[in-house]
Design a protein around this motif. Sequence first.
Motif, PDB file in Angstrom:
ATOM      1  N   GLU A  59       0.714  -1.138   0.155  1.00  0.00           N
ATOM      2  CA  GLU A  59      -0.006  -0.018  -0.071  1.00  0.00           C
ATOM      3  C   GLU A  59       1.003   1.260  -0.092  1.00  0.00           C
ATOM      4  OE1 GLU A  59      -4.209  -1.098   2.181  1.00  0.00           O
ATOM      5  OE2 GLU A  59      -2.376  -0.206   3.527  1.00  0.00           O
ATOM      6  N   SER A  60       0.404   2.281  -0.542  1.00  0.00           N
ATOM      7  CA  SER A  60       1.132   3.460  -0.603  1.00  0.00           C
ATOM      8  C   SER A  60       0.956   4.204   0.618  1.00  0.00           C
ATOM      9  CB  SER A  60       0.507   4.564  -1.751  1.00  0.00           C
ATOM     10  OG  SER A  60      -0.879   4.719  -1.615  1.00  0.00           O
ATOM     11  N   ASN A  83      -3.433   1.796  -4.257  1.00  0.00           N
ATOM     12  CA  ASN A  83      -4.121   2.686  -3.171  1.00  0.00           C
ATOM     13  C   ASN A  83      -4.649   2.258  -1.983  1.00  0.00           C
ATOM     14  OD1 ASN A  83      -6.877   4.255  -2.622  1.00  0.00           O
ATOM     15  ND2 ASN A  83      -5.330   5.877  -3.385  1.00  0.00           N
ATOM     16  N   GLY A 251     -10.500  11.356  -6.340  1.00  0.00           N
ATOM     17  CA  GLY A 251      -9.324  10.632  -6.241  1.00  0.00           C
ATOM     18  C   GLY A 251      -8.414  11.424  -7.070  1.00  0.00           C
ATOM     19  N   ARG A 253      -4.246  12.336  -7.939  1.00  0.00           N
ATOM     20  CA  ARG A 253      -3.183  13.063  -7.167  1.00  0.00           C
ATOM     21  C   ARG A 253      -3.488  14.584  -7.059  1.00  0.00           C
ATOM     22  NH1 ARG A 253       1.492   9.910 -10.611  1.00  0.00           N
ATOM     23  NH2 ARG A 253       0.550   7.801 -10.472  1.00  0.00           N
TER      24      ARG A 253
END
Length: 325
Positions: A59-60, A83, A251, A253
């Motif tokens: 996971e980030s 994500n 969502g 960035r």
Amino acid sequence: MTNISDNLSTFIGIDVSKSTLDVFVSGSGKTLQVKNADIGFEELYDVIHQCNDPVIVYESTGVYGKKLARYLLERNVMVAEVNAYQVHSFVRSTGKLAKTDRIDAETIALYAEKLGVRLLCKVDKRHEAIRDLMKRKHQLIDYRKREKNRRESTLDHEIIDSIDRHVEYLNDEIKRIEKQIDELLDQVPEFREKTELLTTIPGVAKHTALTMLVELPELGTLNRKEIAMLAGLAPINHDSGTLKGKRHIHGGRPSVRNALYLPTISSFQWNRKIGSFRVDLIERGKPGKVATTACMRKMVTIMNAMVRDNLAWGMKSPSLHESTN
């Protein structure tokens, strides 16, 4: 990045924390816990060699997984970052309520196996250095902005002098970092060329171009819909039956949208293509915020096509035209 959802691959889910890595190997169901340090990476690497076509998935979760990813990519291991919100939503859809680090690692592996993942590419260390320096520059600019705001809210001369000294220091630090970035750009001609390419767009300065390249390294490798989705600028439908809900962005960035906002606003005056596009949207009854978001989406798709085709602003290209409609 490359998409992968191969049933022959062994997906290895890793729950990352500051000190440990909890590992789950799909297929065999093997679990282990290693240290989030070089000695643990080596132990994990030995396990990886025993797997068929292994894909490491984590996971980030900020910086804690970055060192692991770099270690594995340097050894040509396939790595994917997923994500966290999407993984947690996947868990809820399965009805599982229990939560431990081992279960999280298993869930990440299952998510990758069922839905597929996009692999990370090996990144030049100089590219990473530029990205880190740009991040630091953003932090310093933010500190400077806060200090200037504080200056306006005080009448105490000693505090004002203190703030002025700090702002002067921040200005010097920003200049120093900009010099380091320029030195690195001289070592990476491809990166400098892309930066210069994007700055041919009216309203896009060097700072914005660099930010886009480091925050959206996929620029030039995806189609216009994929790049807009990755930036969080693709409109998402909310329809059900006969009800047609409003579309909105979600969502992506935030750093990319933040970098695009002011250049897009500036382009309304200096960029005829973007400016006329916005005027057309407003005349068709679109609210101002919707029109601005659409212009940001157009801007990122233009950048994507320019980097892909290696064409400066104003140079005609069929693919550039198709990517900006």
